[in-house]
Design a protein around this motif. Structure first.
Motif, PDB file in Angstrom:
ATOM      1  N   THR A  14     -38.097   1.532  23.725  1.00  0.00           N
ATOM      2  CA  THR A  14     -36.890   1.623  24.550  1.00  0.00           C
ATOM      3  C   THR A  14     -36.303   0.251  24.832  1.00  0.00           C
ATOM      4  O   THR A  14     -35.094   0.053  24.763  1.00  0.00           O
ATOM      5  N   LEU A  15     -37.167  -0.714  25.114  1.00  0.00           N
ATOM      6  CA  LEU A  15     -36.705  -2.044  25.475  1.00  0.00           C
ATOM      7  C   LEU A  15     -36.130  -2.817  24.287  1.00  0.00           C
ATOM      8  O   LEU A  15     -35.130  -3.530  24.416  1.00  0.00           O
ATOM      9  N   PHE A  16     -36.728  -2.657  23.110  1.00  0.00           N
ATOM     10  CA  PHE A  16     -36.358  -3.498  21.979  1.00  0.00           C
ATOM     11  C   PHE A  16     -35.632  -2.772  20.853  1.00  0.00           C
ATOM     12  O   PHE A  16     -35.426  -3.362  19.792  1.00  0.00           O
ATOM     13  N   CYS A  17     -35.215  -1.530  21.054  1.00  0.00           N
ATOM     14  CA  CYS A  17     -34.569  -0.818  19.947  1.00  0.00           C
ATOM     15  C   CYS A  17     -33.253  -1.484  19.529  1.00  0.00           C
ATOM     16  O   CYS A  17     -32.999  -1.647  18.338  1.00  0.00           O
ATOM     17  N   LEU A  18     -32.444  -1.900  20.467  1.00  0.00           N
ATOM     18  CA  LEU A  18     -31.156  -2.514  20.105  1.00  0.00           C
ATOM     19  C   LEU A  18     -31.310  -3.897  19.466  1.00  0.00           C
ATOM     20  O   LEU A  18     -30.684  -4.154  18.436  1.00  0.00           O
ATOM     21  N   THR A  23     -30.901  -6.977  14.516  1.00  0.00           N
ATOM     22  CA  THR A  23     -31.470  -7.930  13.563  1.00  0.00           C
ATOM     23  C   THR A  23     -31.502  -7.337  12.157  1.00  0.00           C
ATOM     24  O   THR A  23     -31.145  -8.002  11.174  1.00  0.00           O
ATOM     25  N   ALA A  24     -31.920  -6.088  12.046  1.00  0.00           N
ATOM     26  CA  ALA A  24     -31.967  -5.432  10.732  1.00  0.00           C
ATOM     27  C   ALA A  24     -30.563  -5.268  10.148  1.00  0.00           C
ATOM     28  O   ALA A  24     -30.342  -5.527   8.956  1.00  0.00           O
ATOM     29  N   LEU A  25     -29.623  -4.860  10.964  1.00  0.00           N
ATOM     30  CA  LEU A  25     -28.253  -4.635  10.493  1.00  0.00           C
ATOM     31  C   LEU A  25     -27.602  -5.929  10.016  1.00  0.00           C
ATOM     32  O   LEU A  25     -26.977  -5.961   8.944  1.00  0.00           O
ATOM     33  N   THR A  26     -27.772  -7.009  10.762  1.00  0.00           N
ATOM     34  CA  THR A  26     -27.171  -8.279  10.333  1.00  0.00           C
ATOM     35  C   THR A  26     -27.897  -8.856   9.122  1.00  0.00           C
ATOM     36  O   THR A  26     -27.271  -9.507   8.286  1.00  0.00           O
ATOM     37  N   HIS A  50     -27.327 -13.258  13.048  1.00  0.00           N
ATOM     38  CA  HIS A  50     -28.678 -12.771  12.779  1.00  0.00           C
ATOM     39  C   HIS A  50     -29.746 -13.620  13.467  1.00  0.00           C
ATOM     40  O   HIS A  50     -30.737 -13.100  13.971  1.00  0.00           O
ATOM     41  N   THR A  51     -29.550 -14.918  13.499  1.00  0.00           N
ATOM     42  CA  THR A  51     -30.518 -15.816  14.136  1.00  0.00           C
ATOM     43  C   THR A  51     -30.236 -15.982  15.627  1.00  0.00           C
ATOM     44  O   THR A  51     -30.929 -16.753  16.287  1.00  0.00           O
ATOM     45  N   PHE A  52     -29.245 -15.288  16.145  1.00  0.00           N
ATOM     46  CA  PHE A  52     -28.852 -15.294  17.551  1.00  0.00           C
ATOM     47  C   PHE A  52     -28.366 -16.652  18.027  1.00  0.00           C
ATOM     48  O   PHE A  52     -28.329 -16.922  19.221  1.00  0.00           O
ATOM     49  N   LYS A  53     -27.976 -17.538  17.092  1.00  0.00           N
ATOM     50  CA  LYS A  53     -27.418 -18.836  17.483  1.00  0.00           C
ATOM     51  C   LYS A  53     -26.066 -18.657  18.154  1.00  0.00           C
ATOM     52  O   LYS A  53     -25.702 -19.430  19.040  1.00  0.00           O
ATOM     53  N   ILE A  54     -25.338 -17.653  17.746  1.00  0.00           N
ATOM     54  CA  ILE A  54     -24.014 -17.417  18.311  1.00  0.00           C
ATOM     55  C   ILE A  54     -24.100 -17.030  19.787  1.00  0.00           C
ATOM     56  O   ILE A  54     -23.193 -17.266  20.556  1.00  0.00           O
ATOM     57  N   PHE A  55     -25.235 -16.438  20.180  1.00  0.00           N
ATOM     58  CA  PHE A  55     -25.425 -16.025  21.572  1.00  0.00           C
ATOM     59  C   PHE A  55     -26.289 -17.005  22.363  1.00  0.00           C
ATOM     60  O   PHE A  55     -26.630 -16.742  23.506  1.00  0.00           O
ATOM     61  N   ASN A  65     -38.585 -10.411  19.258  1.00  0.00           N
ATOM     62  CA  ASN A  65     -38.474  -9.347  18.251  1.00  0.00           C
ATOM     63  C   ASN A  65     -39.763  -9.209  17.462  1.00  0.00           C
ATOM     64  O   ASN A  65     -40.240  -8.100  17.219  1.00  0.00           O
ATOM     65  N   GLY A  66     -40.333 -10.326  17.065  1.00  0.00           N
ATOM     66  CA  GLY A  66     -41.588 -10.297  16.317  1.00  0.00           C
ATOM     67  C   GLY A  66     -42.726  -9.723  17.133  1.00  0.00           C
ATOM     68  O   GLY A  66     -43.508  -8.901  16.649  1.00  0.00           O
ATOM     69  N   LEU A  67     -42.843 -10.141  18.386  1.00  0.00           N
ATOM     70  CA  LEU A  67     -43.885  -9.599  19.252  1.00  0.00           C
ATOM     71  C   LEU A  67     -43.694  -8.104  19.501  1.00  0.00           C
ATOM     72  O   LEU A  67     -44.664  -7.341  19.545  1.00  0.00           O
ATOM     73  N   ALA A  68     -42.442  -7.692  19.653  1.00  0.00           N
ATOM     74  CA  ALA A  68     -42.168  -6.263  19.850  1.00  0.00           C
ATOM     75  C   ALA A  68     -42.569  -5.458  18.615  1.00  0.00           C
ATOM     76  O   ALA A  68     -43.162  -4.372  18.737  1.00  0.00           O
ATOM     77  N   LEU A  69     -42.263  -5.969  17.430  1.00  0.00           N
ATOM     78  CA  LEU A  69     -42.653  -5.263  16.206  1.00  0.00           C
ATOM     79  C   LEU A  69     -44.168  -5.184  16.058  1.00  0.00           C
ATOM     80  O   LEU A  69     -44.708  -4.144  15.651  1.00  0.00           O
ATOM     81  N   ILE A  70     -44.866  -6.259  16.392  1.00  0.00           N
ATOM     82  CA  ILE A  70     -46.323  -6.231  16.350  1.00  0.00           C
ATOM     83  C   ILE A  70     -46.861  -5.199  17.343  1.00  0.00           C
ATOM     84  O   ILE A  70     -47.778  -4.432  17.035  1.00  0.00           O
TER      85      ILE A  70
END
Length: 90
Positions: A14-18, A23-26, A50-55, A65-70
């Motif tokens: 729920t927390l990391f779905c968006l 990340t996958a879409l970009t 994609h690298t979130f530099k813009i934000f 993101n990596g920790l959430a996927l793990i």
């Protein structure tokens, strides 16, 4: 135990779905813009997104993101029962 992992899996998802979906879409968009459409400028824009530099989150969000996927893989695999000991019939 399985219900505990299910609860954690649901919370992490729920927390990391968006952010993970974003990340996958970009990442897909970078490949399409660069390899299929031959638009390096558009690929550069997608790379900065994609690298979130813009934000200005490029230092922390990729690690999260990596920790959430793990966490999702760990809790998901534990719920499958692949690592439980099965009793052998005698």
């Amino acid at each position: 135990m399985k219900n505990t992992f299910r609860k954690y899996h649901r919370q992490i998802a729920t927390l990391f779905c968006l952010p993970i979906f974003f990340t996958a879409l970009t990442g897909i968009s970078i490949t399409i813009a660069e390899k299929w459409l031959h638009q390096p400028e558009l690929a550069a824009i997608f790379t900065s997104i994609h690298t979130f530099k813009i934000f200005k989150f490029d230092a922390i969000l990729p690690a999260l993101n990596g920790l959430a996927l793990i966490g999702l893989v760990t809790t998901g695999l534990s719920m499958t029962g692949l690592f439980t000991q099965h009793r052998q019939p005698r």
